[in-house]
Motif scaffolding. Sequence first.
Motif, PDB file in Angstrom:
ATOM      1  N   LYS A 101       0.819  -1.221   0.000  1.00  0.00           N
ATOM      2  CA  LYS A 101       0.000   0.000   0.000  1.00  0.00           C
ATOM      3  C   LYS A 101       0.855   1.274   0.000  1.00  0.00           C
ATOM      4  O   LYS A 101       0.595   2.175  -0.782  1.00  0.00           O
ATOM      5  N   PRO A 102       1.881   1.375   0.858  1.00  0.00           N
ATOM      6  CA  PRO A 102       2.712   2.585   0.777  1.00  0.00           C
ATOM      7  C   PRO A 102       3.367   2.763  -0.596  1.00  0.00           C
ATOM      8  O   PRO A 102       3.477   3.875  -1.098  1.00  0.00           O
ATOM      9  N   PHE A 103       3.774   1.645  -1.226  1.00  0.00           N
ATOM     10  CA  PHE A 103       4.373   1.740  -2.550  1.00  0.00           C
ATOM     11  C   PHE A 103       3.339   2.220  -3.566  1.00  0.00           C
ATOM     12  O   PHE A 103       3.636   3.055  -4.424  1.00  0.00           O
ATOM     13  N   GLY A 104       2.108   1.731  -3.460  1.00  0.00           N
ATOM     14  CA  GLY A 104       1.032   2.184  -4.341  1.00  0.00           C
ATOM     15  C   GLY A 104       0.757   3.671  -4.170  1.00  0.00           C
ATOM     16  O   GLY A 104       0.568   4.397  -5.148  1.00  0.00           O
ATOM     17  N   VAL A 105       0.746   4.139  -2.928  1.00  0.00           N
ATOM     18  CA  VAL A 105       0.538   5.567  -2.658  1.00  0.00           C
ATOM     19  C   VAL A 105       1.689   6.378  -3.239  1.00  0.00           C
ATOM     20  O   VAL A 105       1.479   7.428  -3.860  1.00  0.00           O
ATOM     21  N   PHE A 106       2.912   5.880  -3.062  1.00  0.00           N
ATOM     22  CA  PHE A 106       4.078   6.560  -3.632  1.00  0.00           C
ATOM     23  C   PHE A 106       3.954   6.690  -5.141  1.00  0.00           C
ATOM     24  O   PHE A 106       4.212   7.756  -5.706  1.00  0.00           O
ATOM     25  N   LEU A 107       3.562   5.599  -5.813  1.00  0.00           N
ATOM     26  CA  LEU A 107       3.401   5.641  -7.266  1.00  0.00           C
ATOM     27  C   LEU A 107       2.330   6.640  -7.678  1.00  0.00           C
ATOM     28  O   LEU A 107       2.499   7.389  -8.637  1.00  0.00           O
ATOM     29  N   LEU A 108       1.222   6.648  -6.951  1.00  0.00           N
ATOM     30  CA  LEU A 108       0.134   7.574  -7.263  1.00  0.00           C
ATOM     31  C   LEU A 108       0.576   9.029  -7.088  1.00  0.00           C
ATOM     32  O   LEU A 108       0.370   9.858  -7.977  1.00  0.00           O
ATOM     33  N   VAL A 109       1.221   9.328  -5.982  1.00  0.00           N
ATOM     34  CA  VAL A 109       1.676  10.701  -5.715  1.00  0.00           C
ATOM     35  C   VAL A 109       2.733  11.126  -6.727  1.00  0.00           C
ATOM     36  O   VAL A 109       2.675  12.236  -7.272  1.00  0.00           O
ATOM     37  N   SER A 110       3.705  10.250  -7.016  1.00  0.00           N
ATOM     38  CA  SER A 110       4.744  10.633  -7.978  1.00  0.00           C
ATOM     39  C   SER A 110       4.166  10.778  -9.379  1.00  0.00           C
ATOM     40  O   SER A 110       4.589  11.646 -10.140  1.00  0.00           O
ATOM     41  N   GLY A 111       3.190   9.956  -9.723  1.00  0.00           N
ATOM     42  CA  GLY A 111       2.530  10.104 -11.023  1.00  0.00           C
ATOM     43  C   GLY A 111       1.776  11.415 -11.132  1.00  0.00           C
ATOM     44  O   GLY A 111       1.860  12.116 -12.144  1.00  0.00           O
ATOM     45  N   LEU A 112       1.036  11.762 -10.074  1.00  0.00           N
ATOM     46  CA  LEU A 112       0.304  13.043 -10.080  1.00  0.00           C
ATOM     47  C   LEU A 112       1.268  14.223 -10.138  1.00  0.00           C
ATOM     48  O   LEU A 112       1.022  15.202 -10.845  1.00  0.00           O
ATOM     49  N   TYR A 113       2.373  14.119  -9.401  1.00  0.00           N
ATOM     50  CA  TYR A 113       3.375  15.182  -9.430  1.00  0.00           C
ATOM     51  C   TYR A 113       3.941  15.347 -10.840  1.00  0.00           C
ATOM     52  O   TYR A 113       4.094  16.466 -11.329  1.00  0.00           O
ATOM     53  N   THR A 114       4.233  14.236 -11.491  1.00  0.00           N
ATOM     54  CA  THR A 114       4.774  14.278 -12.846  1.00  0.00           C
ATOM     55  C   THR A 114       3.778  14.910 -13.815  1.00  0.00           C
ATOM     56  O   THR A 114       4.143  15.725 -14.650  1.00  0.00           O
ATOM     57  N   VAL A 115       2.521  14.540 -13.697  1.00  0.00           N
ATOM     58  CA  VAL A 115       1.496  15.051 -14.607  1.00  0.00           C
ATOM     59  C   VAL A 115       1.248  16.541 -14.393  1.00  0.00           C
ATOM     60  O   VAL A 115       1.116  17.309 -15.350  1.00  0.00           O
ATOM     61  N   PHE A 116       1.213  16.980 -13.130  1.00  0.00           N
ATOM     62  CA  PHE A 116       0.808  18.353 -12.850  1.00  0.00           C
ATOM     63  C   PHE A 116       1.943  19.334 -12.581  1.00  0.00           C
ATOM     64  O   PHE A 116       1.701  20.517 -12.364  1.00  0.00           O
ATOM     65  N   SER A 117       3.207  18.883 -12.595  1.00  0.00           N
ATOM     66  CA  SER A 117       4.313  19.811 -12.372  1.00  0.00           C
ATOM     67  C   SER A 117       4.664  20.542 -13.656  1.00  0.00           C
ATOM     68  O   SER A 117       4.487  20.021 -14.760  1.00  0.00           O
ATOM     69  N   LYS A 118       5.164  21.737 -13.487  1.00  0.00           N
ATOM     70  CA  LYS A 118       5.584  22.531 -14.640  1.00  0.00           C
ATOM     71  C   LYS A 118       7.008  22.150 -15.020  1.00  0.00           C
ATOM     72  O   LYS A 118       7.840  21.930 -14.141  1.00  0.00           O
ATOM     73  N   PRO A 119       7.296  22.082 -16.317  1.00  0.00           N
ATOM     74  CA  PRO A 119       8.666  21.756 -16.715  1.00  0.00           C
ATOM     75  C   PRO A 119       9.620  22.900 -16.331  1.00  0.00           C
ATOM     76  O   PRO A 119       9.209  24.062 -16.229  1.00  0.00           O
ATOM     77  N   PRO A 120      10.902  22.578 -16.090  1.00  0.00           N
ATOM     78  CA  PRO A 120      11.865  23.617 -15.762  1.00  0.00           C
ATOM     79  C   PRO A 120      11.989  24.618 -16.908  1.00  0.00           C
ATOM     80  O   PRO A 120      11.775  24.286 -18.056  1.00  0.00           O
ATOM     81  N   LYS A 121      12.350  25.833 -16.540  1.00  0.00           N
ATOM     82  CA  LYS A 121      12.539  26.867 -17.566  1.00  0.00           C
ATOM     83  C   LYS A 121      13.644  26.468 -18.507  1.00  0.00           C
ATOM     84  O   LYS A 121      14.634  25.877 -18.122  1.00  0.00           O
ATOM     85  N   GLY A 122      13.457  26.777 -19.777  1.00  0.00           N
ATOM     86  CA  GLY A 122      14.436  26.471 -20.785  1.00  0.00           C
ATOM     87  C   GLY A 122      14.219  25.127 -21.442  1.00  0.00           C
ATOM     88  O   GLY A 122      15.005  24.687 -22.250  1.00  0.00           O
ATOM     89  N   LYS A 123      13.151  24.429 -21.069  1.00  0.00           N
ATOM     90  CA  LYS A 123      12.899  23.104 -21.674  1.00  0.00           C
ATOM     91  C   LYS A 123      11.578  23.102 -22.380  1.00  0.00           C
ATOM     92  O   LYS A 123      10.675  23.763 -22.160  1.00  0.00           O
TER      93      LYS A 123
END
Length: 123
Positions: A101-123
């Motif tokens: 379960k903690p691994f599943g939560v980690f995957l979900l949170v990291s996936g959401l972070y990846t989807v909703f984070s802004k790319p670094p400037k210059g990329k």
Amino acid sequence: MKAFFLPALVGFFTGILSAWGIGGGTLLLLVMTLFLGVDQLSAQGINLLYFLPTAAMALAEHKKNGLLEPSLLRSAIPWALPVTALAAWAATAVDVEALKKPFGVFLLVSGLYTVFSKPPKGK
């Protein structure tokens, strides 16, 4: 033939995903445990072995592109090695069911972070 072809095909495509930085190792874990019948502990070991050449290639590519900071590496590596060994020991001491379960939560949170984070400037 099928016993060799499917795992080889999965390894090939997860290798491509890993090269793109998408998380092919995580996908490899899921495919091995859910579809190929590999037990969790063996899948984790295989995934660690799978990571070594992927990490070596990434390190070589980052060095070629001047993306490594030697002073940061000198300060991080001495801490990373013992902490990694301690975490590996702790993971083998804990029941696999307690880690799912903690691994599943980690995957979900990291996936959401990846989807909703802004790319670094210059990329």
